[in-house]
Design an enzyme around this catalytic site. Structure first.
Site, mmCIF file in Angstrom:
data_model
loop_
_atom_site.group_PDB
_atom_site.id
_atom_site.type_symbol
_atom_site.label_atom_id
_atom_site.label_comp_id
_atom_site.label_asym_id
_atom_site.label_seq_id
_atom_site.Cartn_x
_atom_site.Cartn_y
_atom_site.Cartn_z
ATOM 1 N N TYR A 1 -48.694 7.161 10.680
ATOM 2 C CA TYR A 1 -48.716 8.651 11.340
ATOM 3 C C TYR A 1 -48.508 9.749 10.075
ATOM 4 C CZ TYR A 1 -49.967 7.255 15.702
ATOM 5 O OH TYR A 1 -50.635 6.818 16.940
ATOM 6 N N ASP B 1 -52.532 11.367 22.098
ATOM 7 C CA ASP B 1 -52.233 12.587 23.179
ATOM 8 C C ASP B 1 -53.351 13.857 23.033
ATOM 9 O OD1 ASP B 1 -50.552 10.961 24.432
ATOM 10 O OD2 ASP B 1 -48.743 12.013 23.851
#
Length: 291
Positions: free
Chosen positions: A123, A59
């Site tokens: 991540y 994002d």
């Protein structure tokens, strides 16, 4: 008639604050996607438009130490395929003005897919402790970490809560609803979730400030929309005492996105896609016909 297009896998990194996310967007927006810049590589002189197939969506404001994509390049009649070195050099020459870099390029079989061939994604979420106000965040860490206010975090409680999230679960509570949510299975597998001390950029120059850097490392096959940020936000809420570790287990079991507590999702700025993992055999262009 020209030869078949060659498929390549590229690994690339970017500073996410400058972009609307990694995926392509309309060009009339104030911020556009990383993919827009990747596909504008006119210097490649391909005979057909180039489309990057991105492995992992990120994002606005989310960074990538290493994302991945595949692309097919069709050369004109009689022209040889680009070598991996030529592709790497050509793309980086085009991208030079932007905080986007191609790290490596690899010829792969035509059956390879950057998204669907991935074994896992990892991540990293960076936390900064010791700042009572956002103005106390070192300028070189701006947009690269989250400094939650409210004193120290109870890291052992966060680590206890994290273990409820490891394994295969219905993560409905930990996804943000959007237009595609109803078509996507909420079941995901988390292979690893660790919370460990880390280092800050040039941190040794401000040791007197007693700042602490921590990293939340999460590895999974794939993730739901904003799943990582919701999980990190819940863990930080546990560290602050706003939630108890068992509340994370209860949130998981209720399987309802609307049950997620308001205003605790972690911001985008501390999140980095660290790596996308593949099976080495899938990258071997000599092992598959049509490669």
């Amino acid at each position: 008639m020209g030869c078949a297009p060659a498929r390549y896998l590229v690994f690339f990194q970017y500073f996410g604050t400058r972009y609307s996310g990694v995926m392509e967007t309309k060009r009339d927006q104030a911020l556009i996607g990383v993919q827009n810049y990747l596909e504008a590589a006119e210097s490649l002189k391909a005979s057909a438009p180039i489309k990057f197939r991105i492995s992992s969506r990120t994002d606005t404001g989310v960074h990538a130490l290493c994302n991945a994509a595949h692309l097919d390049i069709q050369r004109g009649p009689g022209k040889p395929h680009f070598s991996e070195e030529q592709l790497l050099s050509s793309l980086n020459k085009h991208l030079r003005p932007e905080p986007i870099r191609i790290l490596s390029a690899h010829r792969v079989p035509s059956s390879f897919h950057a998204r669907f061939s991935a074994l896992s994604r990892t991540y990293i979420y960076r936390l900064l402790l010791g700042c009572a106000h956002h103005s106390q965040v070192p300028v070189f860490e701006r947009d690269l970490c989250w400094a939650p206010a409210g004193g120290p975090l109870n890291v052992p409680a966060m680590q206890e809560a994290a273990q409820f999230l490891v394994g295969t679960h219905d993560f409905s509570t930990f996804r943000s609803l959007h237009s595609e949510a109803e078509f996507t299975s909420p079941v995901r597998t988390i292979f690893q979730l660790d919370i460990q001390p880390s280092a800050g950029f040039l941190a040794h120059h401000y040791e007197h400030r007693a700042l602490e850097f921590w990293e939340v490392k999460i590895r999974g096959r794939s993730f739901l929309y904003r799943q990582v940020r919701r999980m990190v936000g819940a863990l930080v809420a546990v560290g602050m005492g706003r939630l108890a570790p068992h509340h994370v287990k209860e949130l998981l079991e209720v399987k309802d996105a609307l049950a997620f507590p308001p205003n605790i999702m972690a911001p985008a700025s501390g999140l980095f896609l660290k790596s996308v993992e593949y099976n080495e055999a899938d990258l071997d262009v000599t092992a598959a016909p049509g490669g």
